[in-house]
Design an enzyme around this catalytic site. Structure first.
Site: not given
Length: 219
Positions: A63-64, A79, A107-108, A141, A143, A169
């Site tokens: 899991r990431l 969420c 975060e977010g 996004d 990330r 992802k």
């Protein structure tokens, strides 16, 4: 994963990329993990991988998990993040081995805590999570999963069974050289507080959330 690596001293030279700094046992309510701490010198974040059992090089249940203070620590129902974190930890224990990489700086969806709270305020006024970020002049996004891939490489992991509903992802990991042999759904029962958020993730961010069809009556 029991080697005690100690701590890098303050006078150690700065390095690029992700550096393993410390390995410590971490007993939790889910089971006993090894908490392996990393310094991401490129982004300045401190990261941690929670490793359970003896992990192989291929097909590792993984899991990431993007940092979410409101969900992970405060139990926010805006969420499903806190429940996903707990479920993934339980899953690797039930599997007998696996990795949960907890990604600071996510975060977010990468915009930061205060910006996320501003976006949540806009969502309370009727915008969805995508519209709220854009209204603030922020990316939907932001990330990056380079550090996550580097951590998995450091752990000797070549391929994973990725616990995620987010196809982006999976694509990001594969771009960084980690093969994803399976995408394992991580479906959390929705609530009236997060159903709009989850529907937006499915309809606008391509998350695979088929279980939402069962609550079509919620507005």
């Amino acid at each position: 994963m029991t080697e005690n690596l100690g701590v890098v001293g303050k006078n150690s030279p700065r390095r690029s990329g992700v550096e393993r700094v410390v390995n410590a046992p971490l007993p939790t309510v889910y089971g006993k993990f090894q908490a392996i701490g990393y310094q991401d010198h490129d982004r300045g974040d401190e990261q941690v991988a929670l490793v359970y059992g003896d992990i192989a090089a291929d097909g590792v249940l993984t899991r990431l998990h993007s940092e979410c203070l409101t969900g992970d620590a405060f139990g926010s129902q805006h969420c499903e993040c806190g429940d996903q974190l707990a479920s993934s930890l339980r899953a690797v224990v039930a599997e007998g081995g696996g990795v949960v990489v907890y990604l600071r700086g996510h975060e977010g969806r990468g915009i930061g805590l205060l910006a996320k709270l501003r976006a949540m305020a806009l969502q309370a006024e009727g915008l969805d999570t995508v519209e709220a970020n854009l209204a603030l002049g922020l990316p939907v996004d932001a990330r990056d999963y380079g550090a996550a891939a580097a951590i998995l490489h450091d752990l000797g992991v070549r391929s994973v069974r990725l616990m995620s509903n987010n196809p982006r992802k999976r694509e990001a990991l594969m771009r960084h050289g980690i093969k994803v042999t399976e995408q394992v759904p991580l479906l959390i029962e929705p609530s009236e507080n997060n159903i709009t958020y989850l529907r937006t993730k499915r309809e606008r961010l391509d998350h695979h959330l088929p279980h939402l069809d069962a609550v079509a009556h919620w507005s």
